[in-house]
Structure formats: structure tokens, C-alpha cells
Design a protein around this motif. Structure first.
Motif, PDB file in Angstrom:
ATOM      1  N   LEU A 223      48.745  72.904  54.457  1.00  0.00           N
ATOM      2  CA  LEU A 223      48.302  73.948  55.380  1.00  0.00           C
ATOM      3  C   LEU A 223      47.004  74.598  54.916  1.00  0.00           C
ATOM      4  N   GLN A 224      46.831  74.707  53.606  1.00  0.00           N
ATOM      5  CA  GLN A 224      45.576  75.264  53.108  1.00  0.00           C
ATOM      6  C   GLN A 224      44.413  74.361  53.484  1.00  0.00           C
ATOM      7  N   GLU A 229      39.864  73.081  57.367  1.00  0.00           N
ATOM      8  CA  GLU A 229      39.382  72.150  58.393  1.00  0.00           C
ATOM      9  C   GLU A 229      39.157  72.867  59.726  1.00  0.00           C
ATOM     10  N   ILE A 230      40.114  73.701  60.127  1.00  0.00           N
ATOM     11  CA  ILE A 230      40.003  74.398  61.408  1.00  0.00           C
ATOM     12  C   ILE A 230      38.909  75.460  61.362  1.00  0.00           C
ATOM     13  N   LYS A 231      38.744  76.148  60.251  1.00  0.00           N
ATOM     14  CA  LYS A 231      37.660  77.118  60.122  1.00  0.00           C
ATOM     15  C   LYS A 231      36.306  76.461  60.360  1.00  0.00           C
ATOM     16  N   LEU A 334      48.608  73.679  65.565  1.00  0.00           N
ATOM     17  CA  LEU A 334      47.373  74.348  65.181  1.00  0.00           C
ATOM     18  C   LEU A 334      46.161  73.480  65.486  1.00  0.00           C
ATOM     19  N   ARG A 335      46.259  72.184  65.205  1.00  0.00           N
ATOM     20  CA  ARG A 335      45.141  71.275  65.508  1.00  0.00           C
ATOM     21  C   ARG A 335      44.854  71.239  67.006  1.00  0.00           C
ATOM     22  N   ASP A 336      45.907  71.176  67.801  1.00  0.00           N
ATOM     23  CA  ASP A 336      45.732  71.115  69.249  1.00  0.00           C
ATOM     24  C   ASP A 336      45.094  72.399  69.778  1.00  0.00           C
ATOM     25  N   MET A 337      45.505  73.547  69.262  1.00  0.00           N
ATOM     26  CA  MET A 337      44.913  74.807  69.691  1.00  0.00           C
ATOM     27  C   MET A 337      43.432  74.858  69.358  1.00  0.00           C
ATOM     28  N   ALA A 338      43.083  74.466  68.128  1.00  0.00           N
ATOM     29  CA  ALA A 338      41.689  74.482  67.728  1.00  0.00           C
ATOM     30  C   ALA A 338      40.863  73.523  68.568  1.00  0.00           C
TER      31      ALA A 338
END
Length: 349
Positions: A223-224, A229-231, A334-338
Motif C-alpha cells: 500500500l505504501q 504511485e497514485i500521488k 484505489l487504482r480505479d479511482m485514481a
């Protein structure tokens, strides 16, 4: 030769079956929580989820199989009565012997107050967050104490519009002035909860404690990496204003340094009234909002009705209702939201 290979395989399968048979029975409220618990229990057992995919957790009628899963549980992991106010009574009635862990009240959790107003004026700086509820007694994580006296379940959305004609049958709405319960959308919270989940499982199942601890540690590292990655993914669109369907995303916004300009509805239970729609249109025009997100369980025509064809439309889902349950559900959500945010906001910028 074949016997030498089959014997260890058979022994491994026997040990795995024994571990599964002896694993605690675990119930969870929503799919993202089930995913975190499933990741920690991977190789030992699989938790049940109470709120079925696509349903609103705020007001819910359990199916017999879901009630049975709760009744048979040794452990219950749930966000808390701010998200599922009906579940506290169900736990008391059906799982009184189970150990219930309220994640929203767990030490180390980032907890944010509800935002109010068309443009979230009251809490735009996220300056009132609470890390850990030091003033509350949650050390035993039991379901006997569900404090939260500040939550009265009064109608939070459309307080000025009084437009309740569109109540979708949900018996409870977000509490006015209470804590926002959508805290799973901050992966830092999820990382903290993974450790708590492993600890609670280990106390009930010490024989598999090493597996729980190793799974939690690996998941925290995953998750870290995903957070970084998402940031990076969201950085190019950080300053582009957008609107969401209902105010469920401030934990995600805070975690990744983005900010919604406002929400069509403050709650998923009540549609916006004429006064709010007019204010939204005025605010969106003033701020240059050209991207609006709906959610899969709600009719996207509402977005079109409010904003017409002058905005880009995206879909984000705070529960990952289209995803399969299990260990991979939470990170994929989380990936899908981003990805959805980048696609809509980039198209609008």
C-alpha cells in the motif's frame, strides 16, 4: 518417484486444510474492509462480507445468509455506526459473543469531520482531523462501547432545501457535524488497520499469528508503494477543480493532495434540491469546473440534468462495487479511482 512428490504435496494440503478449519470465523461490513481482512488472513481463511456489492451501507436489510455469517462470527471488523448505524444493533442481537472491532475508532486512524456547504466551506483546510481518538476508550475495540454521542443520525444533507422526496429508502443519513466515516479511502488508515487486524486475529488464533503478521507487513509495504504511485499519477491534475456526486472522498483527497470543489449531494441518501442545484451551477461556473463524477449505483442523468453537456462526466466508486471481493479488491479500488479521476480531469483541463 511419483510417491516422493505426492507425499509432501498431500501433507501441505492437509496442513492448509487444518489451518482453514481452525481459522476464526470473521464477518466484515463492507467490501473494502473485507479485502483488508482477507489480505491478512490469506492462506488461513476467508472473511465474510455483510453488505452486498452495489448496496448502500448506510441503510441495509441483511439477507438470511448475511445474518447467519454475522451470527457465526468469532470476530467482526466494521467501520462503525457512522457508516452502518443499523449494524450495531445487529451485532448486539446476533453476535453478542463475538469480538467486534470498530476501525473508525481505532488508535492511529485519521478521522475527518463532515464538510458542509456547497463548496465545503467549513472544512476546506482539513484542519480538524483527529489522529487516534485519544479522548475515547477504544483500547479493547469491543462493540459494547460505541460512543459517538455526537452522531444523532439526523438528516445531514439538504438541511436548507428540505427536499426529502428523493430519499432512496435508506433509513439513516450522515450525522450532521459528526465524523466522516469514509476513512478507508485513506490508504494510511488501511495500513494502520492491517496491523490491528493481524493483532486481533493473532489473539484469537495464535497458531497462525506469524502468517497474519507477515501478511500484514507485506500488505502495508504494498500500500505504501501504491500510494506513491497514485500521488505521482494525480500530480499533473492536482489543481484542476472537479465535483463529486456525494461527499465521500475527502480522505482520498487529503491522502493525495487533491481537492473537490464541492458535491452535488452531501449524502448518497438524499438528492439535491433546487436551491443546492442553483448554488452548484453558480459555483461551478465561477471556479471553472468542467469535470463531474457520478457513482455506478446512481443514475448519471442527474449529473446531466444539473450540468448539461458542458462538463466531462466520470464515474468513481468508493466501495468498488464492480470488483470481486478478496485481497485484491482494496488496492484495485484505489487504482480505479485514481485512473477515473485522471481520465475525467485531464479531459477537462
Amino acid at each position: 518417484m511419483p510417491i516422493r512428490f505426492l507425499a509432501p504435496l498431500s501433507l501441505g494440503m492437509t496442513l492448509a486444510s487444518a489451518a482453514m478449519a481452525d481459522a476464526p470465523r470473521v464477518a466484515t461490513d463492507i467490501a473494502p474492509v473485507q479485502s483488508l481482512v482477507a489480505r491478512v488472513m490469506q492462506g488461513v481463511g476467508e472473511p465474510d462480507v455483510i453488505v452486498r456489492s452495489g448496496a448502500s451501507p448506510h441503510g441495509y436489510a441483511m439477507r438470511p445468509s448475511e445474518a447467519a455469517a454475522l451470527e457465526e462470527a468469532d470476530l467482526v471488523f466494521w467501520m462503525g455506526e457512522g457508516l452502518t448505524p443499523w449494524l450495531e444493533g445487529a451485532i448486539d442481537a446476533l453476535a453478542s459473543e463475538a469480538h467486534a472491532v470498530e476501525l473508525l475508532g481505532a488508535a492511529g486512524s485519521r478521522v475527518l469531520p463532515f464538510r458542509e456547504g456547497v463548496a465545503f466551506e467549513a472544512h476546506a483546510d482539513h484542519g480538524h482531523e483527529d489522529h487516534g481518538h485519544e479522548d475515547n476508550d477504544h483500547e479493547d475495540h469491543g462493540h459494547e462501547d460505541h460512543g459517538h454521542e455526537d452522531k444523532g443520525h439526523e438528516d445531514h444533507a439538504e438541511a436548507h432545501d428540505h427536499d426529502h422526496d428523493h430519499d432512496h429508502g435508506h433509513g439513516h443519513d450522515h450525522a450532521h457535524g459528526g465524523a466522516d466515516p469514509h476513512a478507508w479511502l485513506d490508504p494510511a488508515n488501511a495500513q494502520a488497520w492491517l496491523g490491528l487486524i493481524a493483532q486481533e486475529l493473532s489473539e484469537h488464533d495464535p497458531e497462525n499469528a506469524m502468517i497474519y503478521a507477515a501478511n500484514a507487513e507485506t500488505a502495508q509495504a504494498e500500500l505504501q508503494a501504491l500510494s506513491e504511485e497514485i500521488k505521482a499519477q494525480l500530480a499533473p491534475v492536482r489543481d484542476v477543480p472537479f465535483l463529486v456526486f456525494h461527499d465521500a472522498y475527502q480522505y482520498f483527497e487529503t491522502a493525495f493532495d487533491i481537492s473537490a470543489a464541492g458535491a452535488i449531494s452531501l449524502s448518497d441518501a438524499v438528492a439535491p434540491g433546487p436551491a443546492r442545484i442553483a448554488a452548484l451551477r453558480e459555483m461551478a461556473e465561477a471556479r471553472g469546473v468542467t469535470c463531474v463524477f457520478s457513482e455506478p449505483q446512481f443514475d448519471p442523468k442527474l449529473v446531466e440534468t444539473v450540468f448539461g453537456e458542458g462538463v466531462s462526466h466520470g464515474v468513481i466508486d468508493p466501495l468498488g462495487s464492480q470488483l470481486a471481493a478478496g485481497p485484491g479488491h482494496y488496492p484495485q479500488m484505489l487504482r480505479d479511482m485514481a485512473g477515473a479521476m485522471v481520465a475525467c480531469v485531464s479531459g477537462a483541463s
